[in-house]
Motif scaffolding. Structure first.
Motif, PDB file in Angstrom:
ATOM      1  N   ARG A  59      -5.275 -28.771 -11.130  1.00  0.00           N
ATOM      2  CA  ARG A  59      -5.537 -28.779  -9.039  1.00  0.00           C
ATOM      3  C   ARG A  59      -3.659 -29.663  -8.909  1.00  0.00           C
ATOM      4  NH1 ARG A  59      -9.905 -27.288  -6.384  1.00  0.00           N
ATOM      5  NH2 ARG A  59      -8.462 -26.875  -4.672  1.00  0.00           N
TER       6      ARG A  59
ATOM      7  N   GLU B 283     -10.380 -30.920  -2.720  1.00  0.00           N
ATOM      8  CA  GLU B 283     -11.418 -30.015  -2.659  1.00  0.00           C
ATOM      9  C   GLU B 283     -11.176 -29.060  -1.265  1.00  0.00           C
ATOM     10  OE1 GLU B 283     -13.135 -28.312  -5.331  1.00  0.00           O
ATOM     11  OE2 GLU B 283     -12.406 -29.948  -5.833  1.00  0.00           O
ATOM     12  N   GLN B 284     -10.692 -29.417  -0.402  1.00  0.00           N
ATOM     13  CA  GLN B 284     -10.519 -29.084   0.833  1.00  0.00           C
ATOM     14  C   GLN B 284      -9.178 -27.696   0.968  1.00  0.00           C
ATOM     15  OE1 GLN B 284     -10.457 -31.367   4.391  1.00  0.00           O
ATOM     16  NE2 GLN B 284     -11.824 -32.932   4.001  1.00  0.00           N
ATOM     17  N   HIS B 285      -8.130 -28.230   0.000  1.00  0.00           N
ATOM     18  CA  HIS B 285      -6.880 -27.370   0.113  1.00  0.00           C
ATOM     19  C   HIS B 285      -7.581 -26.448  -0.429  1.00  0.00           C
ATOM     20  CE1 HIS B 285      -5.855 -31.356   1.701  1.00  0.00           C
ATOM     21  NE2 HIS B 285      -4.997 -31.293   0.503  1.00  0.00           N
ATOM     22  N   SER B 286      -6.707 -24.844  -0.409  1.00  0.00           N
ATOM     23  CA  SER B 286      -6.032 -23.836  -0.513  1.00  0.00           C
ATOM     24  C   SER B 286      -4.979 -23.120  -0.093  1.00  0.00           C
ATOM     25  CB  SER B 286      -7.062 -22.577   0.430  1.00  0.00           C
ATOM     26  OG  SER B 286      -6.905 -22.718   1.789  1.00  0.00           O
ATOM     27  N   ASP B 287      -4.782 -21.656  -0.764  1.00  0.00           N
ATOM     28  CA  ASP B 287      -3.972 -21.381  -0.984  1.00  0.00           C
ATOM     29  C   ASP B 287      -2.999 -20.791   0.860  1.00  0.00           C
ATOM     30  OD1 ASP B 287      -3.516 -21.095  -3.155  1.00  0.00           O
ATOM     31  OD2 ASP B 287      -3.749 -19.399  -3.686  1.00  0.00           O
ATOM     32  N   ALA B 288      -4.222 -20.170   1.110  1.00  0.00           N
ATOM     33  CA  ALA B 288      -4.223 -20.395   2.604  1.00  0.00           C
ATOM     34  C   ALA B 288      -3.400 -21.866   3.298  1.00  0.00           C
ATOM     35  CB  ALA B 288      -4.799 -19.617   3.611  1.00  0.00           C
ATOM     36  N   HIS B 289      -3.836 -22.580   3.256  1.00  0.00           N
ATOM     37  CA  HIS B 289      -3.382 -23.458   3.861  1.00  0.00           C
ATOM     38  C   HIS B 289      -1.576 -23.527   3.417  1.00  0.00           C
ATOM     39  CE1 HIS B 289      -7.970 -25.257   3.946  1.00  0.00           C
ATOM     40  NE2 HIS B 289      -7.162 -24.544   4.741  1.00  0.00           N
TER      41      HIS B 289
ATOM     42  N   SER C 187      -4.474 -32.787   5.900  1.00  0.00           N
ATOM     43  CA  SER C 187      -4.830 -31.293   5.412  1.00  0.00           C
ATOM     44  C   SER C 187      -4.895 -30.876   6.514  1.00  0.00           C
ATOM     45  CB  SER C 187      -6.531 -31.822   5.446  1.00  0.00           C
ATOM     46  OG  SER C 187      -6.955 -32.289   6.740  1.00  0.00           O
TER      47      SER C 187
ATOM     48  N   LEU D  46      -1.006 -27.911  -7.062  1.00  0.00           N
ATOM     49  CA  LEU D  46      -0.552 -28.441  -5.224  1.00  0.00           C
ATOM     50  C   LEU D  46       1.068 -29.018  -4.919  1.00  0.00           C
ATOM     51  CD1 LEU D  46      -2.053 -28.165  -2.018  1.00  0.00           C
ATOM     52  CD2 LEU D  46      -3.353 -30.519  -2.907  1.00  0.00           C
TER      53      LEU D  46
END
Length: 253
Positions: free
Chosen positions: A107, A69-75, A41, A111
């Motif tokens: 999702r 659930e921890q990941h986002s587009d910013a990551h 992550s 990813l």
């Protein structure tokens, strides 16, 4: 004994806090000359990169499907930047997990595809997490070809193994081989082309049969080499030489 390589070890795990120096020293004493540490992550990108500086580990950066659930587009944006700035060995640990409940497959696939595209952009191999998702992972690898990599903890069929190999991948084997009841994995380890096999621990997880009560560690790669040698009827030195050559080739070490 030729140099051994642990191609998948989470050396940053909290289980190793306070003992990490000793863990690395035991690995080196056992002949493990290189350890590949994948991130899971954005939260542990810095910790993984620090291991490269401290111990000379090979590192991979990626977003693991289990921590969806921890990941986002910013990551993903940060990952893109770090792949350019830090030039890790691979993108990983990435992939699909259709075994653990509660992980949205749509999702996960979005990813995974995004990270395959990053691997293509930065011309890097990938370290794959594949659980109950062999064919779906292969589908996306065909759609978004990457410069090879490793299918970690391989547990598919002979046909799926051949498909990964045809796409330029090696297959990771480790602690699962140590269990006498793991007849299918042992058969795969014994019969798949040696040119496609690499050794791994997934430490501190995937504990071998002889050490179920303690964290797995990279020194166990030496025993995995001996175990694989017994399954294939060849000297341990031949396994060490072949698997390390394969790892260096597929990860461009």
């Amino acid at each position: 004994m030729p140099e051994l390589i642990d191609t998948h070890c989470h050396l940053d795990a909290t289980e190793f806090d306070g003992t990490r120096d000793a863990i690395v020293e035991r690995a080196r004493s056992a002949g493990v000359g290189r350890i590949v540490v994948p991130a899971v992550s954005a939260d542990n990108f810095d910790a993984v990169l620090a291991l490269r500086n401290r111990y000379g580990c090979q590192v991979a950066l990626g977003l693991h499907p289990i921590y969806l659930e921890q990941h986002s587009d910013a990551h993903l944006t940060r990952l893109d930047s770090l792949l350019a700035a830090e030039r890790p060995t691979a993108v990983g640990e990435i992939g699909l997990d259709f075994w653990q409940p509660g992980l949205d497959p749509v999702r996960q696939e979005a990813l995974f595809v995004a990270q395959l595209k990053l691997a293509r952009r930065h011309d890097l191999p990938v370290l794959l997490h594949v659980r109950r998702a062999q064919d779906r992972v292969l589908k996306y690898l065909r759609q978004y070809p990457v410069p090879g990599g490793i299918a970690h903890a391989f547990n598919g069929s002979v046909q799926q193994a051949e498909a990964f190999i045809a796409l330029g991948f090696c297959l990771g084997f480790g602690g699962a081989m140590s269990f006498s009841g793991s007849t299918r994995i042992r058969q795969l380890a014994a019969t798949l082309p040696l040119t496609a096999l690499v050794l791994e621990t997934d430490a501190p997880d995937m504990r071998p049969e002889w050490a179920l009560g303690v964290p797995n560690e990279p020194a166990n790669v030496a025993r995995y080499a001996a175990l694989l040698a017994g399954l294939r009827g060849v000297p341990p030195e031949a396994i060490a030489e072949a698997t390390s050559h394969n790892a260096k080739r597929v990860l461009r070490l």
